[in-house]
Write an enzyme that holds these catalytic residues in place. Structure first.
Site, short mmCIF file in Angstrom:
data_model
loop_
_atom_site.label_atom_id
_atom_site.label_comp_id
_atom_site.label_asym_id
_atom_site.label_seq_id
_atom_site.Cartn_x
_atom_site.Cartn_y
_atom_site.Cartn_z
N HIS A 156 22.19 -8.35 13.96
CA HIS A 156 21.53 -8.71 12.83
C HIS A 156 22.17 -9.51 11.60
O HIS A 156 21.39 -10.57 11.11
CB HIS A 156 20.86 -7.39 12.09
CG HIS A 156 20.19 -6.38 12.61
ND1 HIS A 156 20.42 -5.20 13.10
CD2 HIS A 156 18.92 -6.75 13.34
CE1 HIS A 156 19.48 -4.43 13.60
NE2 HIS A 156 18.52 -5.35 13.86
N LYS B 147 9.44 6.23 14.45
CA LYS B 147 10.57 5.91 15.31
C LYS B 147 11.66 7.10 15.07
O LYS B 147 12.93 7.10 15.92
CB LYS B 147 11.21 4.44 15.05
CG LYS B 147 10.74 3.24 15.85
CD LYS B 147 11.91 2.12 15.60
CE LYS B 147 11.63 1.16 16.66
NZ LYS B 147 12.54 -0.05 16.28
N SER C 227 20.32 -2.05 17.98
CA SER C 227 20.67 -0.69 17.54
C SER C 227 20.49 0.55 18.19
O SER C 227 21.22 1.35 18.10
CB SER C 227 19.59 -0.51 16.18
OG SER C 227 19.64 -1.46 15.30
N ARG D 216 16.57 -12.10 21.56
CA ARG D 216 17.63 -11.85 22.38
C ARG D 216 17.90 -12.28 23.76
O ARG D 216 18.74 -12.71 24.43
CB ARG D 216 18.25 -10.32 22.24
CG ARG D 216 18.86 -9.87 20.99
CD ARG D 216 18.75 -8.35 20.83
NE ARG D 216 17.51 -7.75 20.58
CZ ARG D 216 17.04 -6.85 20.27
NH1 ARG D 216 17.97 -5.81 19.82
NH2 ARG D 216 15.84 -6.53 19.89
N1 ATP Z 1 21.66 -8.77 18.41
C1 ATP Z 1 20.53 -9.21 18.01
N2 ATP Z 1 20.50 -10.59 18.05
C2 ATP Z 1 19.11 -11.12 17.70
N3 ATP Z 1 17.99 -10.58 16.96
C3 ATP Z 1 18.34 -9.32 17.11
C4 ATP Z 1 19.60 -8.49 17.71
N4 ATP Z 1 19.07 -7.19 17.18
C5 ATP Z 1 17.80 -7.11 16.60
N5 ATP Z 1 17.43 -8.39 16.30
C6 ATP Z 1 15.80 -8.82 15.93
O1 ATP Z 1 15.86 -8.10 14.75
C7 ATP Z 1 14.54 -7.80 14.41
C8 ATP Z 1 14.62 -6.38 13.86
O2 ATP Z 1 15.16 -5.73 15.05
P1 ATP Z 1 15.30 -4.21 15.04
O3 ATP Z 1 15.59 -3.57 13.67
O4 ATP Z 1 14.20 -3.26 15.57
O5 ATP Z 1 16.73 -4.03 15.62
P2 ATP Z 1 16.82 -3.64 17.23
O6 ATP Z 1 18.38 -3.75 17.35
O7 ATP Z 1 15.72 -4.17 18.01
O8 ATP Z 1 16.54 -1.99 16.95
P3 ATP Z 1 16.15 -0.83 18.10
O9 ATP Z 1 16.98 -0.79 19.23
O10 ATP Z 1 15.92 0.42 17.28
O11 ATP Z 1 14.41 -1.52 18.31
C9 ATP Z 1 13.90 -8.05 15.61
O12 ATP Z 1 13.31 -9.28 15.60
C10 ATP Z 1 14.92 -8.11 16.92
O13 ATP Z 1 14.47 -8.86 17.90
MG MG Z 2 13.85 -3.41 18.12
#
Ligand code: ATP
Ligand code: MG
Length: 164
Positions: free
Chosen positions: A22, A46, A133, A95
């Site tokens: 993030h 969630k 996450s 990703r």
């Molecule tokens: N490591 C990462 N690299 C690039 N984009 C990311 C990454 N982690 C999350 N995102 C993007 O950030 C946005 C918000 O993601 P979110 O808060 O759902 O995180 P997540 O890591 O996907 O969490 P969860 O596993 O709980 O779904 C989404 O568009 C997701 O694709």
């Molecule tokens: Mg996600």
């Protein structure tokens, strides 16, 4: 009536908790846009590990090094949040191909709800492409080392959750 500036972007998500992936995306976005608003969705369905207040607080601390970045909590539609805060662009991360289908559907649905909001997709540096996450929470809950995936303040809070 606020105008939706294309120089102002909102980056929505659950951020449960905020990861280095993030952070990489926010850093990139803050280099492109004049203002980036991190919008943390309450998302009670969630069943988040961290409360909304905790997620906002962690994101504020982790992103304190970046200029022109604000962190806010919200519930409701992302397009409504974007409009209320004058943002004409929504940022999302990709990703892997596996993210694409859901993100594509979300972006198209959003455009039906508000055709003035544009979605911009950013990709992280390779070493962050496998961080989510969900995985961070799972590894931390099982006692694994997440120091390479999250900021030290997040690591500390994950340890606190585990001790409880
Ligand atoms: N490591 C990462 N690299 C690039 N984009 C990311 C990454 N982690 C999350 N995102 C993007 O950030 C946005 C918000 O993601 P979110 O808060 O759902 O995180 P997540 O890591 O996907 O969490 P969860 O596993 O709980 O779904 C989404 O568009 C997701 O694709
Ligand atoms: Mg996600």
């Amino acid at each position: 009536m606020t105008t939706n500036s294309k120089r102002h972007a909102v980056y929505p998500g659950t951020f449960d908790p905020i990861t280095n992936g993030h952070h990489d995306l926010v850093r990139r976005a803050s280099g492109i846009f004049d203002r980036v608003v991190i919008a943390i969705a309450a998302n009670p369905n969630k069943a988040p590990m961290f409360s909304l207040d905790e997620r906002v607080e962690l994101a504020r601390r982790v992103l304190a090094d970046l200029p022109a970045v604000e962190v806010m909590g919200y519930s409701g539609l992302t397009v409504d949040f974007a409009r209320q805060h004058g943002c004409g662009v929504v940022i999302r991360g990709l990703r892997a191909v596996s993210d694409f289908e859901f993100e594509f559907q979300l972006a198209n649905m959003s455009r039906h709800l508000d055709r003035d909001v544009d979605y911009v997709f950013l990709t992280p540096q390779e070493q962050f492409t496998f961080i989510s996450s969900t995985l961070v929470r799972e590894i931390a809950t099982l006692g694994g080392d997440v120091s390479k995936f999250v900021h030290p303040v997040v690591e500390e809070q994950l340890k606190r959750k585990r001790r409880r």
